[in-house]
Design a protein around this motif. Structure first.
Motif, PDB file in Angstrom:
ATOM      1  N   LEU A 456      38.707  29.355  56.246  1.00 51.79           N
ATOM      2  CA  LEU A 456      39.350  28.854  57.456  1.00 51.79           C
ATOM      3  C   LEU A 456      38.605  29.274  58.713  1.00 51.79           C
ATOM      4  N   ASP A 457      37.985  30.447  58.688  1.00 45.74           N
ATOM      5  CA  ASP A 457      37.238  30.914  59.855  1.00 45.74           C
ATOM      6  C   ASP A 457      35.857  30.278  59.955  1.00 45.74           C
ATOM      7  N   GLY A 458      35.440  29.559  58.915  1.00 50.21           N
ATOM      8  CA  GLY A 458      34.113  28.955  58.925  1.00 50.21           C
ATOM      9  C   GLY A 458      32.995  29.935  58.664  1.00 50.21           C
ATOM     10  N   ARG A 459      33.339  31.134  58.157  1.00 48.89           N
ATOM     11  CA  ARG A 459      32.301  32.133  57.901  1.00 48.89           C
ATOM     12  C   ARG A 459      31.501  31.823  56.649  1.00 48.89           C
ATOM     13  N   SER A 460      32.203  31.279  55.630  1.00 45.95           N
ATOM     14  CA  SER A 460      31.500  30.964  54.384  1.00 45.95           C
ATOM     15  C   SER A 460      32.302  29.936  53.600  1.00 45.95           C
ATOM     16  N   GLU A 461      31.574  29.120  52.866  1.00 47.72           N
ATOM     17  CA  GLU A 461      32.220  28.177  51.967  1.00 47.72           C
ATOM     18  C   GLU A 461      32.826  28.950  50.790  1.00 47.72           C
ATOM     19  N   PRO A 462      33.979  28.534  50.316  1.00 45.98           N
ATOM     20  CA  PRO A 462      34.567  29.236  49.171  1.00 45.98           C
ATOM     21  C   PRO A 462      33.748  29.005  47.918  1.00 45.98           C
ATOM     22  N   PRO A 463      33.741  29.961  46.993  1.00 46.25           N
ATOM     23  CA  PRO A 463      33.051  29.725  45.720  1.00 46.25           C
ATOM     24  C   PRO A 463      33.576  28.452  45.059  1.00 46.25           C
ATOM     25  N   ARG A 464      32.716  27.788  44.324  1.00 45.28           N
ATOM     26  CA  ARG A 464      33.128  26.551  43.677  1.00 45.28           C
ATOM     27  C   ARG A 464      34.223  26.826  42.653  1.00 45.28           C
ATOM     28  N   SER A 465      35.004  25.808  42.361  1.00 45.14           N
ATOM     29  CA  SER A 465      36.028  25.929  41.325  1.00 45.14           C
ATOM     30  C   SER A 465      35.369  26.270  39.997  1.00 45.14           C
ATOM     31  N   ARG A 466      35.973  27.196  39.263  1.00 44.81           N
ATOM     32  CA  ARG A 466      35.354  27.620  38.011  1.00 44.81           C
ATOM     33  C   ARG A 466      36.316  28.473  37.207  1.00 44.81           C
ATOM     34  N   THR A 467      35.926  28.781  35.983  1.00 49.31           N
ATOM     35  CA  THR A 467      36.634  29.760  35.168  1.00 49.31           C
ATOM     36  C   THR A 467      36.042  31.140  35.448  1.00 49.31           C
ATOM     37  N   VAL A 468      36.885  32.069  35.844  1.00 51.09           N
ATOM     38  CA  VAL A 468      36.455  33.437  36.150  1.00 51.09           C
ATOM     39  C   VAL A 468      36.585  34.251  34.868  1.00 51.09           C
ATOM     40  N   GLU A 469      35.466  34.632  34.298  1.00 51.74           N
ATOM     41  CA  GLU A 469      35.472  35.308  33.006  1.00 51.74           C
ATOM     42  C   GLU A 469      36.002  36.733  33.129  1.00 51.74           C
ATOM     43  N   ARG A 470      36.660  37.182  32.076  1.00 58.26           N
ATOM     44  CA  ARG A 470      37.100  38.577  32.011  1.00 58.26           C
ATOM     45  C   ARG A 470      35.905  39.437  31.630  1.00 58.26           C
ATOM     46  N   PRO A 471      35.530  40.399  32.482  1.00 60.30           N
ATOM     47  CA  PRO A 471      34.356  41.216  32.173  1.00 60.30           C
ATOM     48  C   PRO A 471      34.566  42.031  30.900  1.00 60.30           C
ATOM     49  N   ALA A 472      33.644  41.920  29.983  1.00 62.76           N
ATOM     50  CA  ALA A 472      33.813  42.528  28.659  1.00 62.76           C
ATOM     51  C   ALA A 472      33.888  44.046  28.714  1.00 62.76           C
ATOM     52  N   ASP A 473      33.207  44.653  29.697  1.00 64.60           N
ATOM     53  CA  ASP A 473      33.126  46.109  29.727  1.00 64.60           C
ATOM     54  C   ASP A 473      34.090  46.743  30.726  1.00 64.60           C
ATOM     55  N   ALA A 474      34.982  45.954  31.319  1.00 64.86           N
ATOM     56  CA  ALA A 474      35.878  46.493  32.345  1.00 64.86           C
ATOM     57  C   ALA A 474      37.008  47.294  31.704  1.00 64.86           C
ATOM     58  N   ASP A 475      37.285  48.467  32.274  1.00 68.58           N
ATOM     59  CA  ASP A 475      38.425  49.243  31.791  1.00 68.58           C
ATOM     60  C   ASP A 475      39.672  48.844  32.573  1.00 68.58           C
ATOM     61  N   ARG A 476      40.780  49.497  32.252  1.00 71.53           N
ATOM     62  CA  ARG A 476      42.055  49.144  32.861  1.00 71.53           C
ATOM     63  C   ARG A 476      42.007  49.269  34.382  1.00 71.53           C
ATOM     64  N   ASP A 477      41.428  50.352  34.876  1.00 65.56           N
ATOM     65  CA  ASP A 477      41.387  50.568  36.323  1.00 65.56           C
ATOM     66  C   ASP A 477      40.569  49.485  37.018  1.00 65.56           C
ATOM     67  N   ALA A 478      39.462  49.105  36.403  1.00 68.05           N
ATOM     68  CA  ALA A 478      38.624  48.069  37.010  1.00 68.05           C
ATOM     69  C   ALA A 478      39.360  46.734  37.051  1.00 68.05           C
ATOM     70  N   LEU A 479      40.097  46.410  35.991  1.00 71.59           N
ATOM     71  CA  LEU A 479      40.836  45.150  35.955  1.00 71.59           C
ATOM     72  C   LEU A 479      41.962  45.130  36.976  1.00 71.59           C
ATOM     73  N   LEU A 480      42.557  46.290  37.244  1.00 65.21           N
ATOM     74  CA  LEU A 480      43.639  46.374  38.223  1.00 65.21           C
ATOM     75  C   LEU A 480      43.142  46.306  39.659  1.00 65.21           C
ATOM     76  N   SER A 481      41.872  46.594  39.860  1.00 62.23           N
ATOM     77  CA  SER A 481      41.384  46.711  41.233  1.00 62.23           C
ATOM     78  C   SER A 481      40.448  45.590  41.664  1.00 62.23           C
ATOM     79  N   THR A 482      39.839  44.867  40.717  1.00 61.21           N
ATOM     80  CA  THR A 482      38.764  43.957  41.085  1.00 61.21           C
ATOM     81  C   THR A 482      38.920  42.590  40.405  1.00 61.21           C
ATOM     82  N   CYS A 483      38.627  41.553  41.177  1.00 59.63           N
ATOM     83  CA  CYS A 483      38.533  40.196  40.626  1.00 59.63           C
ATOM     84  C   CYS A 483      37.614  39.420  41.541  1.00 59.63           C
ATOM     85  N   ARG A 484      36.368  39.287  41.166  1.00 60.34           N
ATOM     86  CA  ARG A 484      35.381  38.600  41.981  1.00 60.34           C
ATOM     87  C   ARG A 484      35.379  37.118  41.609  1.00 60.34           C
ATOM     88  N   LEU A 485      35.584  36.264  42.605  1.00 58.58           N
ATOM     89  CA  LEU A 485      35.670  34.840  42.359  1.00 58.58           C
ATOM     90  C   LEU A 485      34.323  34.133  42.464  1.00 58.58           C
TER      91      LEU A 485
END
Length: 490
Positions: A456-485
């Motif tokens: 909305l601010d025109g700073r950057s285009e949003p990432p394209r529509s896609r399936t965001v994969e679950r990182p195979a090596d992420a532990d519980r804390d990482a899954l609770l804190s991070t989701c990169r689109l």
């Protein structure tokens, strides 16, 4: 709307099961929790703790109570009695971050309404709302409607905490009717759900006016956000009231669609995939020679292979009650004088059994009732949609996949970004039971809010529509804190 269907909707009462998650609303506020208080000195103007509390009047409200709080997030409102934990039970994972350090004003109240399902505050009055105004305001406002048929505090952990910590003002409504018998509200089929949309519009207008009273300037940005039924409300508002909003985040919104294009058949909606699950799952669970065919029917209805570990819980707590109470809202004649049918009735046991319900065969009046609240895809403002691939209450192939196609077909695809979150399910509370197989969506909501702001601010285009994969090596804390689109980042 009347609180009892005395004009053609009331039927002989029968037990109405309440499912966890989508359906429940519960808890009461501590006595006097929302009474006006002045824990800190009130100063005039726009600066200072709780400044302007004396001039706030919510337009159209029949009752309001303002409180000056040292903490507007659940880090403080649980102890102060200014939220109801029962409203948001099960929606978030244990250990999810709880922001703090947000002092300001909370206004609790209700708009005129004749239904009385919401017992919070001892008011026994529907159309209750909460508005929170942080002292340190970023100029924005986020408006939500409760998921399922919960109360107005249902989004406090999943949404309010995070947007308040970012500096937004926040407003939420109970949508005008709550609980497992919400369908009693209204005069004709579909009225109760139609009221949900009106109440969000009403609160948005009122909250914008309240922001002017508190900060002496209008919001520079108004966003709609919500999950499940709340996500449906975001879609409907951006389709039908786009002038009120700058954008929205739709977190696994319910798809209300009467019928597809010619040749596509009925729906999809709850009534096209829940009854097949109610028929097939008991056969699958029993094992034996028919189990493989029952599994095929489950996946054909939209429940993905790989989600089988979630089916027992959803059969016991979601599918049956959800089918019966929403079917009662749109098709009360199906079960005659009964109210919301018979829980877990075996297929073939007689007329009015929801296990045997076939939406495509129901009268056109039923389809018209769904169409009254149906979606078109014609959004008028930017929308980010999130949906978990292991959602087995609103299967992604029958819900957001379809809605994204509707948006494209309406020529509005450039206004939407759609992120399919691998291994996400309908409520993050189930992550606690299956941390090795699921991924919470709350961190993805936080990321989507940042993406929407930059868009909305025109700073950057949003990432394209896609399936965001679950990182195979992420532990519980990482899954609770991070989701990169962004593409290539989990």
């Amino acid at each position: 709307m009347p609180d009892r269907p005395s004009c053609g909707r009331r039927k002989r009462a029968a037990a109405v099961g309440a499912a966890a998650g989508l359906l429940l609303c519960g808890g009461v506020l501590a006595p006097g929790a929302a009474a006006q208080s002045a824990a800190h000195p009130v100063r005039s103007g726009t600066a200072g703790h709780c400044a302007g509390i004396d001039r706030i009047g919510v337009p159209g409200a029949a009752h309001q109570e303002a409180s000056c709080l040292a903490e507007l997030t659940t880090a403080g409102t649980v102890d102060s009695g200014h939220t109801v934990a029962g409203d948001w039970a099960g929606l978030t994972a244990a250990g999810a971050p709880v922001p703090e350090g947000v002092p300001g004003i909370q206004i609790d109240g209700y708009f005129p309404d004749s239904s009385a399902g919401n017992t919070h505050h001892g008011w026994d009055h529907d159309s209750q709302f909460v508005i929170r105004l942080p002292d340190d305001w970023n100029g924005g406002l986020v408006v939500t409607g409760a998921p399922g048929v919960r109360g107005q505090y249902a989004n406090d952990r999943a949404i309010a905490d995070h947007v308040l910590a970012a500096g937004y003002a926040f407003a939420s409504t109970d949508k005008g009717n709550v609980g497992g018998a919400f369908f009693r509200d209204g005069r004709r089929p579909g009225d109760a759900v139609a009221e949900w949309n009106r109440r969000v519009t009403q609160l948005t207008r009122a909250a914008r006016a309240v922001a002017v009273q508190r900060y002496l300037r209008p919001p520079r940005r108004t966003l709609a956000a919500g999950l499940s039924n709340g996500g449906y409300l975001v879609r409907w508002q951006l389709e039908n009231r786009p002038g009120l909003y700058d954008g929205g985040v739709d977190w696994e919104g319910t798809l209300w669609r009467a019928d597809g294009r010619p040749g596509e058949g009925a729906g999809p909606n709850l009534f096209t995939f829940l009854p097949p699950a109610l028929r097939a799952y008991p056969v699958y669970a029993a094992g034996g020679p028919d189990a493989a065919e029952a599994h095929r029917r489950m996946t054909a209805a939209g429940f993905p292979a790989g989600s089988e570990f979630l089916w027992p819980y959803h059969y016991a707590h979601y599918w049956d009650a959800t089918q019966r109470i929403y079917r009662e809202e749109f098709d009360p004649a199906y079960d005659g004088d009964r109210e919301a049918g018979t829980a877990f009735c075996p297929g073939g046991t007689g007329p009015g059994c929801d296990t045997d319900y076939v939406y495509a065969d129901r009268p056109r009046s039923v389809h018209r009732a769904v169409d009254r609240v149906g979606l078109t895809g014609r959004i008028g403002k930017p929308l980010i949609t999130l949906h978990g691939t292991l959602d087995v209450l609103l299967p992604i192939s029958e819900a957001s996949d379809v809605y994204a196609g509707m948006v494209r077909d309406a020529g509005r695809g450039g206004l939407q970004r759609y992120y399919r979150i691998e291994d996400g399910t309908h409520v993050d509370g189930l992550f606690d039971e299956h941390p090795d197989r699921l991924r919470p969506l709350e961190p993805c909501f936080r990321s989507s809010l940042s993406v929407l702001e930059n868009w909305l601010d025109g700073r950057s285009e949003p990432p394209r529509s896609r399936t965001v994969e679950r990182p195979a090596d992420a532990d519980r804390d990482a899954l609770l804190s991070t989701c990169r689109l962004e593409h290539g980042a989990a």
